[in-house]
Design a protein around this motif. Structure first.
Motif, short mmCIF file in Angstrom:
data_model
loop_
_atom_site.label_atom_id
_atom_site.label_comp_id
_atom_site.label_asym_id
_atom_site.label_seq_id
_atom_site.Cartn_x
_atom_site.Cartn_y
_atom_site.Cartn_z
N ARG A 1 4.59 5.22 -2.84
CA ARG A 1 3.75 6.23 -3.48
C ARG A 1 4.35 6.65 -4.82
O ARG A 1 3.64 6.82 -5.81
CB ARG A 1 3.59 7.45 -2.57
CG ARG A 1 2.65 7.23 -1.40
CD ARG A 1 2.28 8.54 -0.72
NE ARG A 1 3.43 9.17 -0.10
CZ ARG A 1 3.85 8.94 1.15
NH1 ARG A 1 3.18 8.07 1.90
NH2 ARG A 1 4.90 9.57 1.64
N GLY B 1 0.76 0.54 -8.70
CA GLY B 1 1.05 0.07 -7.36
C GLY B 1 1.99 -1.13 -7.41
O GLY B 1 2.15 -1.78 -8.44
N GLU C 1 7.33 6.43 0.97
CA GLU C 1 7.64 7.39 -0.09
C GLU C 1 7.87 6.67 -1.42
O GLU C 1 7.39 7.10 -2.48
CB GLU C 1 8.88 8.20 0.29
CG GLU C 1 8.64 9.19 1.42
CD GLU C 1 9.93 9.83 1.90
OE1 GLU C 1 9.87 11.00 2.34
OE2 GLU C 1 11.00 9.18 1.85
N ASN D 1 0.83 -1.20 0.00
CA ASN D 1 0.00 0.00 0.00
C ASN D 1 0.87 1.25 0.00
O ASN D 1 2.09 1.20 0.17
CB ASN D 1 -0.93 -0.01 1.22
CG ASN D 1 -1.98 -1.09 1.11
OD1 ASN D 1 -2.44 -1.41 0.01
ND2 ASN D 1 -2.37 -1.67 2.24
N GLU D 2 0.20 2.39 -0.17
CA GLU D 2 0.93 3.66 -0.28
C GLU D 2 1.63 4.06 1.01
O GLU D 2 2.48 4.95 0.99
CB GLU D 2 -0.02 4.78 -0.71
CG GLU D 2 -0.75 4.55 -2.01
CD GLU D 2 -2.09 3.83 -1.81
OE1 GLU D 2 -3.12 4.45 -2.12
OE2 GLU D 2 -2.08 2.68 -1.32
N ASP D 3 1.30 3.43 2.13
CA ASP D 3 1.97 3.74 3.39
C ASP D 3 3.12 2.78 3.68
O ASP D 3 3.69 2.80 4.78
CB ASP D 3 0.98 3.74 4.56
CG ASP D 3 0.25 2.42 4.70
OD1 ASP D 3 0.52 1.48 3.91
OD2 ASP D 3 -0.60 2.29 5.60
#
Length: 772
Positions: A584, A594, A581, A468-470
């Motif tokens: 993302r 992704g 970072e 995921n983006e985190d």
């Protein structure tokens, strides 16, 4: 310091560190959702009517009164279900019995009502007229000449196999010691805390969703499609939290089939939960067997010949019992360097409840005779039984008599560790007591597979990894965690490879609609098979992260390291970025996407041929157990006062979980050896509850002591292999050997009850008096 930072500081040592299960908090707080906990709008409740007879023709079923009861929505019988038969190998079962019942407890009718209480009341209103048929309740009766056939055209034989390698008779002629005996082993109920439960619902498009307590969502889906006679793609199976399986929740339970059929008929959600008696009647207990074994050793203690005849009982339906018997007939041959072996095994149908898979999958039914035999033969030759095992133990790099390639083994190390821990040499040398309570020690060793290419020409696993983006990770797999810690193991490997805290990895619940195809939790395969798959996926994701980080930071990828959730050049604080970072950035750039990785691992094995020869498993686990028992010569009571198990698991990814699995397996073995016994009268189970079915409790077992041997298998992730089944295998023989050491009585039928011990002592006194 917050919890994530604490975990991050230990990220480099996640593999090999004792770690509480990632599912533990939900369970101990009562928040885990088991199948029986699921509630859906408009949900109905089902109960099942079971046969009271071991063999009978169904003459007539009157459901009118049950249908008329307010709140009843459906009453179904065998005449309502699809005519298609199902079964793992032989297609011989129906969702509900039609025409004939073949065992007490067979499902005859099902009632669906607005509440479980109304459904139960409606069962009492269903009237079934039976015509009794002859019941065959022992293998001897079923295999006798002229016996009526339980299934037409079978001769009451569910499976038969013969194997012979080398020159068995010539090898026996060269032996210095030969011993033969017959061993009787009973059936053991799996004893999981959560009885079988299912919830099923069909949507407006005709797609059926089943939430089940299962060890394999894809095998469950295939079985549902077969029994319901519909395409697999119209069925979705989701694994609910599963409270234990021990083999009985692989592919043989009937609960989910009945629930799914009822939901498809009503197009409303249906819940079906077994009570404990229903689970005793419907679950597949282990396969009972009688084993005649003849073995011969040279004067130096080398095994020269082994001859086995097995009569196994599958009950009314064969299921996986033939596969279990296959393991009994040949697996133990592979732990030693024996070259002359012969096996003849017959699986008999009877009118007892069906038997099937159980932890150890037939291994214990041969390890009990084999280890008792080797102790007797060692005594005949004046050799320590530990030395006999060690002299014959197969080594790494060797190929066994059945074509198994042994890539790693810690069997000798397990035996040495166990010897020291129990004080074997000192206790063996000490004089035997002559008082009322006498002590003795016994030892046994065993092997088990890690993976098994027998269900088809694939023993693989696929993992989908999404970051995921985190910077946190989701793992999609259909390998099932049934309480053994699979999700924790997968999380540890992923976190180790990506340098992130364990809490940043989430393993999704197995779901046939979204997860990739996997076989599930069986044959101790999950650690080595899916562990390798997640290792590959995590390493591929790591390379994607490093490549993009190198581009962003203007360095070479090989200069970078990942640790504590950051990618950095060591010693250069300005050359670093967080995983979040980079994750993302992997999306928000031209042509970005992704981080999604798919990885598959298929074991480097081959299916056995028609003569059962072939390298079916990528690795093999070994174990040894020593026990000290105290035998009361007045009451015949046997008490295990000390136990030590050494378990070769390759590499302990989670030592805490390995010890937990070993403890549980040891207790199940003690139960099989001393306490548990399904009692039948005319085919009817007489002790189908935990009050009357005696299982070992905390006060019946000693402080359990275990340790691991890390043989580091080259095929396993970080060297790991299976660690959940091997430890159940040596217990019964170790106890029987210790009883003999204590009082000179050799018990060859399980369980070892006080009555059998007293009878043995009486016979021993009579023999001594006759020779006085």
């Amino acid at each position: 310091m917050n919890n994530d930072r604490q975990e991050a500081g230990m990220s480099r040592a996640i593999v090999g560190t004792s770690t509480p299960q990632v599912t533990a908090r939900e369970k101990v707080m009562g928040r885990a959702q088991y199948a029986g906990d699921i509630k859906l709008p408009g949900m109905l409740h089902a109960k099942v009517l079971r046969s009271p007879h071991p063999h009978a023709r169904i003459v007539r079923i009157d459901t009118a009164a049950a249908r008329a009861l307010p709140g009843v929505k459906l009453v179904a019988t065998g005449y309502d279900v699809p005519a298609r038969h199902w079964g793992p190998h032989r297609k011989e079962q129906r969702i509900l019995a039609c025409g004939v019942v073949r065992h007490v407890g067979e499902e005859v009718a099902a009632v669906v009502a607005v509440s479980e209480e109304i459904a139960r009341d409606a069962l009492d209103l269903v009237r079934v007229e039976y015509e009794l048929l002859p019941a065959l309740l022992t293998p001897a009766a079923a295999l006798a000449a002229g016996a009526p056939e339980i299934h037409a055209g079978t001769g009451n034989i569910g499976h038969e196999m013969r194997i012979e390698r080398g020159d068995v008779e010539a090898a026996f002629a060269a032996c210095a010691a030969v011993y033969e005996a017959t061993y009787d082993m009973h059936s053991q109920y799996p004893g999981y805390l959560e009885p079988m439960a299912s919830v099923a619902a069909q949507d407006g498009n005709g797609r059926l969703t089943v939430w089940a307590s299962t060890q394999s969502v894809f095998l469950a889906r295939a079985r549902l499609a077969e029994a319901l006679d519909r395409p697999v793609s119209t069925i979705r199976v989701v694994q609910a939290t599963t409270g234990g399986g021990f083999g009985a929740k692989i592919v043989e339970e009937n609960n989910s089939l009945i629930c799914a059929f009822l939901a498809s008929r009503l197009e409303r959600p249906v819940r079906l939960v077994n009570n404990r008696l229903e689970d005793f009647q419907g679950a597949r207990a282990s396969v009972p067997m009688q084993v005649w074994l003849r073995m011969g050793l040279s004067a130096e203690g080398v095994i020269l010949a082994k001859d086995v005849r097995i009569t196994a009982e599958c009950g009314a339906y064969s299921g996986l019992a033939g596969d279990v018997m296959h393991v009994t007939a040949m697996r133990s041959d592979n732990m030693h360097r024996v070259q002359n072996v012969r096996s003849h095994a017959v699986l008999a149908y009877t009118n007892n409840p069906p038997r099937g898979a159980f932890r150890g999958f037939g291994g214990q039914q041969m390890q009990f005779p084999l280890n008792c035999h080797l102790t007797v033969l060692a005594g005949m030759l004046g050799i320590d039984p530990i030395e006999v095992h060690k002299r014959n133990a197969i080594g790494a790099g060797e190929t066994s008599v059945h074509g198994w390639k042994i890539s790693s083994t810690g069997m000798a190390e397990c035996l040495d560790m166990t010897r020291r821990a129990i004080g074997w040499d000192e206790k063996r040398a000490a004089p035997r007591g002559t008082g009322t309570r006498r002590r003795g020690v016994g030892i046994a060793a065993a092997m088990h597979v890690s993976g098994n290419r027998t269900l088809g020409n694939w023993d693989g696993s696929t993992i989908l990894l999404k970051m995921n983006e985190d910077g946190r990770v989701m793992l999609q797999t259909s390998e099932c965690d049934m309480g053994q810690g699979a999700n924790t193991m997968l999380s540890q490997i992923c976190a180790q490879e990506l340098g992130i805290p364990l809490s940043h990895v989430t393993v999704m619940a197995p779901d046939t609609d979204t997860a990739p195809f996997c076989l599930g939790s069986l044959a101790s395969r999950v650690t080595i098979i899916s562990g390798n798959a997640v290792l590959r996926a995590a390493r591929e994701a790591r390379q994607k992260l490093l490549a993009l980080a190198a581009e962003k930071l203007g360095v070479q990828a090989q200069q970078l390291v990942i640790a504590d959730g950051r990618i950095a050049v060591p010693g250069q604080p300005d050359k670093s970025a967080t995983l979040a970072e980079i994750a993302r950035l992997h999306i928000f750039r031209h042509g970005g996407e992704g981080i999604h990785v798919r990885a598959t691992y298929d074991a480097p094995t081959v299916m056995h041929d028609a003569d059962y020869y072939g390298n079916v498993a990528p690795a093999h686990s070994f174990a040894a157990q020593a026990v000290e028992v105290e035998v009361d010569t007045c009451t015949g009571q046997v008490t295990v006062i000390d136990s030590f198990v050494a378990d070769d698991c390759g590499k302990a990814i989670n030592p805490l979980a390995v010890h937990g699995q070993t403890h549980g397996a040891t207790v199940q073995a003690i139960g099989w050896a001393l306490y548990e016994h399904l009692q039948y009268e005319d085919g009817r189970l007489m002790n189908g509850n935990f009050a009357d079915y005696t299982m070992p409790t905390a006060d019946a077992v000693p402080m359990l002591r275990t340790d691991v041997v890390e043989s580091n298998d080259p095929n396993g992730p970080y060297g790991a292999k299976g660690a959940s089944e091997t430890a159940i295998l040596p217990g019964a023989a170790a106890i029987a050997n210790a009883v003999f050491d204590a009082v000179g009585v050799r018990i060859q039928s399980l369980p070892i009850t006080p009555e059998k011990v007293l009878a043995g002592l009486r016979a021993l006194r009579e023999t001594e008096a006759a020779h006085a």
